[in-house]
Design a protein around this motif. Structure first.
Motif, PDB file in Angstrom:
ATOM      1  N   GLY A  89      32.971  48.610  37.890  1.00 18.11           N
ATOM      2  CA  GLY A  89      32.007  48.391  38.720  1.00 18.11           C
ATOM      3  C   GLY A  89      31.901  49.482  39.900  1.00 18.11           C
ATOM      4  O   GLY A  89      32.997  50.114  40.071  1.00 18.11           O
ATOM      5  N   PRO A  90      30.923  49.336  40.855  1.00 15.44           N
ATOM      6  CA  PRO A  90      30.953  50.382  42.018  1.00 15.44           C
ATOM      7  C   PRO A  90      32.126  50.169  43.000  1.00 15.44           C
ATOM      8  O   PRO A  90      32.642  48.900  42.936  1.00 15.44           O
ATOM      9  CB  PRO A  90      29.301  50.259  42.541  1.00 15.44           C
ATOM     10  N   SER A  91      32.341  51.183  43.868  1.00 14.84           N
ATOM     11  CA  SER A  91      33.427  51.087  44.787  1.00 14.84           C
ATOM     12  C   SER A  91      32.952  50.064  45.771  1.00 14.84           C
ATOM     13  O   SER A  91      31.771  49.903  46.188  1.00 14.84           O
ATOM     14  CB  SER A  91      33.652  52.292  45.506  1.00 14.84           C
ATOM     15  N   GLY A  97      34.450  44.625  44.586  1.00 16.73           N
ATOM     16  CA  GLY A  97      35.524  43.467  44.717  1.00 16.73           C
ATOM     17  C   GLY A  97      36.630  43.647  43.509  1.00 16.73           C
ATOM     18  O   GLY A  97      37.254  42.504  43.217  1.00 16.73           O
ATOM     19  N   LYS A  98      36.699  44.426  42.854  1.00 14.40           N
ATOM     20  CA  LYS A  98      37.584  44.508  41.675  1.00 14.40           C
ATOM     21  C   LYS A  98      38.820  44.410  42.096  1.00 14.40           C
ATOM     22  O   LYS A  98      39.622  43.474  41.402  1.00 14.40           O
ATOM     23  CB  LYS A  98      37.236  45.903  40.912  1.00 14.40           C
ATOM     24  N   SER A  99      39.521  45.148  43.021  1.00 13.50           N
ATOM     25  CA  SER A  99      40.921  45.002  43.507  1.00 13.50           C
ATOM     26  C   SER A  99      40.831  43.602  44.167  1.00 13.50           C
ATOM     27  O   SER A  99      42.098  43.097  43.805  1.00 13.50           O
ATOM     28  CB  SER A  99      41.058  46.052  44.580  1.00 13.50           C
ATOM     29  N   PHE A 145      49.333  49.126  41.237  1.00 17.53           N
ATOM     30  CA  PHE A 145      48.445  49.302  42.138  1.00 17.53           C
ATOM     31  C   PHE A 145      47.597  50.361  41.949  1.00 17.53           C
ATOM     32  O   PHE A 145      48.095  51.582  41.490  1.00 17.53           O
ATOM     33  CB  PHE A 145      49.173  48.856  43.407  1.00 17.53           C
ATOM     34  N   GLN A 146      46.479  50.252  42.665  1.00 21.53           N
ATOM     35  CA  GLN A 146      45.561  51.337  42.856  1.00 21.53           C
ATOM     36  C   GLN A 146      46.221  52.659  43.491  1.00 21.53           C
ATOM     37  O   GLN A 146      46.026  53.683  42.961  1.00 21.53           O
ATOM     38  CB  GLN A 146      44.384  50.956  43.785  1.00 21.53           C
ATOM     39  N   ASP A 147      46.982  52.467  44.350  1.00 23.22           N
ATOM     40  CA  ASP A 147      47.847  53.575  44.944  1.00 23.22           C
ATOM     41  C   ASP A 147      49.111  53.018  44.650  1.00 23.22           C
ATOM     42  O   ASP A 147      49.638  52.165  44.750  1.00 23.22           O
ATOM     43  CB  ASP A 147      47.609  53.987  46.414  1.00 23.22           C
ATOM     44  N   THR A 186      38.642  49.862  35.955  1.00 17.73           N
ATOM     45  CA  THR A 186      38.871  51.325  36.154  1.00 17.73           C
ATOM     46  C   THR A 186      37.489  51.806  36.414  1.00 17.73           C
ATOM     47  O   THR A 186      36.623  51.065  36.605  1.00 17.73           O
ATOM     48  CB  THR A 186      39.121  51.886  34.606  1.00 17.73           C
ATOM     49  N   HIS A 187      37.427  53.114  36.927  1.00 14.91           N
ATOM     50  CA  HIS A 187      36.065  53.686  37.080  1.00 14.91           C
ATOM     51  C   HIS A 187      35.387  54.391  35.880  1.00 14.91           C
ATOM     52  O   HIS A 187      34.349  55.000  35.794  1.00 14.91           O
ATOM     53  CB  HIS A 187      36.003  54.584  38.290  1.00 14.91           C
ATOM     54  N   GLY A 188      36.549  54.378  34.920  1.00 15.61           N
ATOM     55  CA  GLY A 188      35.952  55.416  33.698  1.00 15.61           C
ATOM     56  C   GLY A 188      35.408  54.497  32.755  1.00 15.61           C
ATOM     57  O   GLY A 188      36.144  53.641  32.108  1.00 15.61           O
TER      58      GLY A 188
HETATM   59  N1  LIG Z   1      41.627  42.662  53.527  1.00 20.87           N
HETATM   60  C1  LIG Z   1      40.297  42.842  53.713  1.00 20.87           C
HETATM   61  N2  LIG Z   1      39.723  42.761  54.802  1.00 20.87           N
HETATM   62  C2  LIG Z   1      38.376  42.701  55.003  1.00 20.87           C
HETATM   63  N3  LIG Z   1      37.724  43.125  54.032  1.00 20.87           N
HETATM   64  C3  LIG Z   1      38.175  43.482  52.853  1.00 20.87           C
HETATM   65  C4  LIG Z   1      39.675  43.403  52.689  1.00 20.87           C
HETATM   66  N4  LIG Z   1      40.033  43.647  51.346  1.00 20.87           N
HETATM   67  C5  LIG Z   1      38.782  44.071  50.684  1.00 20.87           C
HETATM   68  N5  LIG Z   1      37.637  44.035  51.843  1.00 20.87           N
HETATM   69  C6  LIG Z   1      36.283  44.021  51.506  1.00 20.87           C
HETATM   70  O1  LIG Z   1      35.954  43.562  50.149  1.00 20.87           O
HETATM   71  C7  LIG Z   1      35.282  44.313  49.442  1.00 20.87           C
HETATM   72  C8  LIG Z   1      35.800  44.710  48.054  1.00 20.87           C
HETATM   73  O2  LIG Z   1      36.777  45.294  48.119  1.00 20.87           O
HETATM   74  P1  LIG Z   1      37.848  45.703  46.843  1.00 20.87           P
HETATM   75  O3  LIG Z   1      38.986  46.405  47.451  1.00 20.87           O
HETATM   76  O4  LIG Z   1      38.104  44.461  46.066  1.00 20.87           O
HETATM   77  O5  LIG Z   1      36.777  46.646  46.344  1.00 20.87           O
HETATM   78  P2  LIG Z   1      36.918  47.679  44.857  1.00 20.87           P
HETATM   79  O6  LIG Z   1      36.004  47.125  43.844  1.00 20.87           O
HETATM   80  O7  LIG Z   1      38.638  47.606  44.464  1.00 20.87           O
HETATM   81  O8  LIG Z   1      36.756  49.220  45.197  1.00 20.87           O
HETATM   82  P3  LIG Z   1      37.501  50.672  44.877  1.00 20.87           P
HETATM   83  O9  LIG Z   1      36.804  50.688  43.740  1.00 20.87           O
HETATM   84  O10 LIG Z   1      36.966  51.348  45.866  1.00 20.87           O
HETATM   85  O11 LIG Z   1      38.737  50.268  44.837  1.00 20.87           O
HETATM   86  C9  LIG Z   1      34.982  45.531  50.322  1.00 20.87           C
HETATM   87  O12 LIG Z   1      33.702  45.654  50.708  1.00 20.87           O
HETATM   88  C10 LIG Z   1      36.036  45.502  51.331  1.00 20.87           C
HETATM   89  O13 LIG Z   1      35.473  46.205  52.495  1.00 20.87           O
END
Ligand SMILES: Nc1ncnc2c1ncn2[C@@H]1O[C@H](COP(=O)(O)OP(=O)(O)OP(=O)(O)O)[C@@H](O)[C@H]1O
Ligand SMILES: [Mg+2]
Lengths: 523, 256
Positions: free
Chosen positions: B43-45, B48-50, B87-89, B197-199
């Protein structure tokens, strides 16, 4: 590496030149009819007097070492609790600000009244250590990498696991840097308590006892020894820190009292929290008196002080004397502080224009950070006499150096690329300074101001106490002589209150300004 | 009755409130990964994946909805040592060597690292860091640090394996290699895997099912089954059927 070495050589060269000038000026008695002896004369006198030193040095070392240990135990313990519980941190904010801002000289007589023997010196040394170490611990622990703590939590690790495996180790550089700054503070605290304590042994007592004898070379010798002890204590921890963590430079102390927004949103609870925060320092004061069990006549509770200054039989005369003293002390405090900060600011700013000259000056400024500057007041008395000029110079000197170091180190963090941008569009040095250097230095200017508030008041009061016979410092000293206990407590309380109020005022202005500019508070 | 699903989220919602901004990170996310399956989230950055992964790990609590890991609440599964995570990093402890970083999960779980030194060495070899056992994270490249994180995720023989963009900092060739290795390890251990993943190609190559998410609010828009036979060989990357699936996912991803 090569750059660093050449900087070090240049620093050594500057030091050598300064020492040579000192020697020549001293030998020729150019300053105030011999008030500044040559280095060699001081060393010779030191050699002659050496028999007196061991007991004095031992007394000062003893008090500062025990104070250092106790202060650090308290500081680290409190830091851990504060880092674990934001609400506690918030509640103790008042106590912490007071611990940072109180001028040690103001409470030295109180400690002497309520404690006995070495205890006042140890207490003052511990107080000088507590704040620095506590702040370093809180910052170190709370800066723990959240990603690293996530790993521990993801495997079901407890709060203790996180503290043990991630936070403590991560906080170590910060704590060691704190100890480094705290060590000379302990020495200074012990010496200040000796000024006010009237004991026989200790470098402060020796200095005070030699003040009336008009022997500059001896006074300088004592000052030198005090400086060497403080400098060595700094060096020991600097070495330790470098061994453990490699180079992490933090020579100045963090003057931001750690702040936490607790997870309370209800307005009533917020107000209650604020009230407790304000009340807690007074509660600590009250408890201290009850615990020491000194009779009411000598020790005054907060209510006792209010009673003395507003309702007691001598209230009117006490108010008059207090106001007169404040009228003498406050203007010169502000003037000295403004001048010290102003010089520091100008010098730090121009360091961007003349980097080489400043680079040569920096080692000297760094050395002064470990010097118990205020303990050198008697030396300035010799040179400047006992007038207002003395007060002003003491104040400028205790504010200038720390402010300069804070500013210069802060400015060194401004990325070169930020300056390259205006330059790339053909801006001159002054435009670049106006657009980049001055705005970038603002957070550090505020940090320096916070740092110098208590120092300025301390400097003025010491000068007044030891030399000029004016103002709050003198009132404190006189009240000691007249056994006017109410006034001793009142002066102490008022000077702490003033320091805290002024500190808070700076913090509020700082937040406003920096928020407007979208900058973060410098730590 | 069959064993409970490895990972099961139902109706999970999560909203972040911070400094005046409200982000609806997840809306009604339902996802179940059967035991031994491999699921990829794409999904796009910022979609909410993480966050999905952090909730499944118990690092973040959901506002509403149910989360079960191996039939229990996430923290309990973690304490029992059933989960592993990269983790991601990389999130390595900077003062610990590569080997000591890989030992962290064992220490937290109270298992002895001394009895499994050979196993730890295998993990290090597996991710190609032989000879770097005593290096500190600061002395490694970004990709090397990520590989340490992968070794650390695998060291506990997890029944459930979470990976958040574990190959993000690797070059294309190494990434393919690691994909193959991951497939091999996953087949051998029979664990339930969740890979963010992004790939697209990576997701299709590895997963049984690809979950596609969209942002604002973060939600699952489609789940695509991938039917290629296992074990999958590198040749699959240049297969036409493979590319068709990838194109289809790209369409869904772009809101087609
Ligand atoms: N601790 C937090 N406090 C506030 N907002 C958060 C927090 N963690 C994540 N978010 C918000 O929730 C949304 C989803 O974040 P998430 O990290 O799950 O994205 P992602 O899909 O993993 O992105 P990426 O591919 O860039 O890693 C984002 O808009 C982010 O700003
Ligand atoms: Mg992510």
């Amino acid at each position: 590496m090569a750059v660093e070495n050449s900087g070090r050589w240049r620093g050594l060269r500057t030091a050598a030149v300064l020492l040579a000038i000192w020697e020549i000026v001293g030998r020729l008695d150019l300053v105030a009819g011999g008030a500044l002896p040559g280095i060699s004369e001081i060393l010779i006198r030191l050699w002659v007097d050496w028999g007196d030193y061991p007991r004095h040095i031992w007394a000062t070392l003893y008090a500062s070492t025990i104070g250092f240990v106790i202060g650090n135990a308290l500081g680290i313990g409190a830091g851990v609790i504060f880092a674990l519980s934001p609400t506690t941190l918030r509640l103790f904010r008042g106590v912490n600000i007071a611990a940072f801002a109180l001028p040690p000289i103001a409470i030295a007589p109180i400690l002497v009244l309520t404690l006995s023997g070495m205890a006042p010196r140890i207490a003052l040394a511990a107080l000088g250590v507590y704040f620095v170490t506590m702040t370093a611990t809180v910052i170190g622990l709370s800066q723990a990498d959240s990603r690293a703590t996530d790993v521990i939590r993801a495997y079901g690790g407890t709060r203790w696991d996180i503290l043990r495996r991630v936070q403590f180790r991560g906080a170590l550089p910060s704590i060691l840097a704190g100890l480094r700054v705290a060590a000379p503070n302990a020495v200074l605290g012990a010496i200040l308590a000796e000024f006010g304590g009237g004991g026989r042994w200790g470098l402060g007592a020796y200095l005070l006892g030699s003040l009336g004898r008009g022997e500059p070379d001896r006074l300088w010798g004592i000052g030198l020894v005090a400086t060497v002890i403080a400098g060595l204590s700094y060096a020991v921890f600097a070495l330790l820190a470098n061994r453990t963590i490699g180079a992490t430079r933090a020579v100045t102390l963090n003057t931001a009292v750690p702040d936490a927004t607790p997870l309370v949103t209800h307005p009533a609870k917020q107000i209650a929290l604020t009230l407790v925060t304000i009340a807690l320092p007074f509660l600590v004061w009250w408890t201290f008196i009850k615990v020491t069990g000194v009779p009411d006549l000598i020790s005054k509770t907060p209510l006792g002080v209010v009673d003395y200054i507003f309702f007691g039989p001598t209230a009117e005369s006490a108010q008059k004397r207090l106001l007169a003293a404040l009228a003498e002390t406050l203007p010169i405090t502000f003037l000295g502080m403004a001048a010290g900060l102003g010089f520091a600011f100008l010098l730090a700013i121009s360091s961007r224009l003349f980097p080489r000259a400043i680079e040569a000056f920096m080692p000297v400024a760094l050395v002064t950070q470990t010097m118990p500057l205020v303990a050198l007041t008697p030396l300035l008395v010799l040179i400047l006499g006992r007038g207002t000029t003395l007060t002003l110079w003491v104040t400028i000197s205790v504010t200038f150096f720390p402010a300069f170091v804070t500013l210069a180190q802060g400015l060194a963090l401004v990325p070169r690329s930020a300056e390259d941008l205006p330059r790339a569009y053909g801006a001159g040095r002054w435009t670049e300074m106006r657009m980049v250097t001055i705005p970038a230095s603002l957070p550090y200017l505020f940090a320096a101001t916070r740092l110098t508030v208590p120092r300025a008041l301390l400097g003025v009061m010491i000068a007044e106490w030891l030399a000029t016979g004016k103002g709050l410092g003198n009132l404190l000293n006189q009240s000691r002589g007249f056994l006017d206990y109410g006034m001793i407590w009142t002066v102490a309380a008022v000077s702490v209150l003033l320091s805290v109020l002024f500190y808070q005022a700076v913090v509020i202005v700082e937040r406003r300004v920096l928020r407007r500019l979208g900058m973060a508070t410098a730590e | 009755m069959s064993a409970p699903d490895g990972i099961s989220l139902s109706g999970v919602c999560k909203t972040f409130r911070g400094r005046g901004k409200i982000v609806e990170a997840l809306r009604d996310v339902t996802l179940s990964c059967p035991n031994g399956s491999f699921t990829a989230i794409i999904g796009p950055s910022g979609c909410g994946k993480s966050t999905v992964m952090r909730i499944a790990l118990g690092l973040e609590s959901a506002d509403s909805g149910e989360v079960q890991i191996a039939g229990t609440v996430p923290m309990q599964a973690a304490k029992a040592g059933k989960t592993g995570v990269a983790f991601q990093d990389a999130a390595l402890l900077p003062w610990r060597s590569v080997r000591r970083n890989i030992e962290v999960p064992l220490e937290v779980l109270g298992r002895s690292a001394a009895t499994v030194t050979a196993h730890i060495q295998n993990m290090i070899n597996l991710v190609g860091l032989k000879g770097y056992e005593n290096a500190l994270p600061g002395e490694l490249s970004g990709g090397m640090r990520q590989r340490v994180a992968i070794a650390r995720a695998l060291v506990t023989h997890p029944q459930i394996l979470f990976m958040d963009e574990p190959f993000g900092a690797l070059d294309q060739i190494l990434r393919r290699q690691m994909n193959l290795e991951l497939q091999r390890i996953w087949t051998e251990t029979g664990s339930t895997a969740l890979l963010v993943t992004h790939g697209i190609d990576e997701a299709v190559f590895l997963a049984d099912r690809v979950v596609v998410m969209h942002a604002n609010p973060g939600r699952i828009v489609d789940v695509i089954d991938i039917g290629f036979d296992r074990p999958r060989a590198p040749a699959l990357f240049s297969d036409t059927a493979f590319h068709k699936v990838c194109d289809h996912i790209a369409e869904v991803l772009h809101g087609g």
